[in-house]
Design a protein around this motif. Sequence first.
Motif, PDB file in Angstrom:
ATOM      1  N   GLY A 163       0.811  -1.209   0.000  1.00  0.00           N
ATOM      2  CA  GLY A 163       0.000   0.000   0.000  1.00  0.00           C
ATOM      3  C   GLY A 163       0.842   1.255   0.000  1.00  0.00           C
ATOM      4  N   THR A 164       0.154   2.392  -0.116  1.00  0.00           N
ATOM      5  CA  THR A 164       0.831   3.686  -0.140  1.00  0.00           C
ATOM      6  C   THR A 164       0.091   4.682   0.735  1.00  0.00           C
ATOM      7  OG1 THR A 164      -0.430   4.377  -2.088  1.00  0.00           O
ATOM      8  CG2 THR A 164       1.758   3.372  -2.475  1.00  0.00           C
ATOM      9  N   LEU A 165       0.810   5.718   1.121  1.00  0.00           N
ATOM     10  CA  LEU A 165       0.249   6.807   1.905  1.00  0.00           C
ATOM     11  C   LEU A 165       0.486   8.113   1.169  1.00  0.00           C
ATOM     12  CD1 LEU A 165      -0.823   8.050   4.671  1.00  0.00           C
ATOM     13  CD2 LEU A 165       1.601   8.384   5.181  1.00  0.00           C
ATOM     14  N   THR A 166      -0.574   8.880   1.007  1.00  0.00           N
ATOM     15  CA  THR A 166      -0.474  10.264   0.570  1.00  0.00           C
ATOM     16  C   THR A 166      -0.953  11.088   1.749  1.00  0.00           C
ATOM     17  OG1 THR A 166      -0.904   9.733  -1.740  1.00  0.00           O
ATOM     18  CG2 THR A 166      -1.314  12.004  -1.060  1.00  0.00           C
ATOM     19  N   ALA A 167      -0.168  12.056   2.153  1.00  0.00           N
ATOM     20  CA  ALA A 167      -0.521  12.875   3.303  1.00  0.00           C
ATOM     21  C   ALA A 167      -0.460  14.345   2.909  1.00  0.00           C
ATOM     22  CB  ALA A 167       0.428  12.596   4.466  1.00  0.00           C
ATOM     23  N   ILE A 168      -1.456  15.095   3.363  1.00  0.00           N
ATOM     24  CA  ILE A 168      -1.466  16.523   3.073  1.00  0.00           C
ATOM     25  C   ILE A 168      -1.498  17.326   4.365  1.00  0.00           C
ATOM     26  CG2 ILE A 168      -2.668  16.146   0.875  1.00  0.00           C
ATOM     27  CD1 ILE A 168      -5.149  17.525   2.270  1.00  0.00           C
ATOM     28  N   ASP A 169      -0.981  18.526   4.273  1.00  0.00           N
ATOM     29  CA  ASP A 169      -1.086  19.504   5.346  1.00  0.00           C
ATOM     30  C   ASP A 169      -0.952  20.862   4.687  1.00  0.00           C
ATOM     31  OD1 ASP A 169      -0.614  19.222   8.703  1.00  0.00           O
ATOM     32  OD2 ASP A 169      -0.382  21.210   7.789  1.00  0.00           O
TER      33      ASP A 169
END
Length: 126
Positions: free
Chosen positions: A41-47
Amino acid sequence: MSERLRGVVDQLALRPGDRVLEIGCGQGVAATMVCQLLSTGTLTAIDRSVKMVEAATRRNAPYVASGKAEFLIASLEDMNLGDRRFDLVFAVRVGLFHRDPGRARALVEPWLAPGARVLPFFDVPV
């Protein structure tokens, strides 16, 4: 590591191949825990904070280098993730999910894969 965030990540019930979107990643502490549980799996994270995204990227440099994680400067209202789809979206202490959950859900809707879960967590800081 934060016990509070460990509790959040435990509640995500991650599957090894999940495509995960974290909204409001801060310094990337939860992101690290999520990446440790993903195999394919993958993670995309925003802030929306440049400083937080820089800190999260540094903290998770090995995951970024391997392509498992990416950190983007964006707000929930302005994010554009193209044709990506996510199996799980989570947010910790992101005010819009608490104040106006319907609007928050509508903002993430374009990026949800069929059967996706949206899990907001909001607790009062101690």
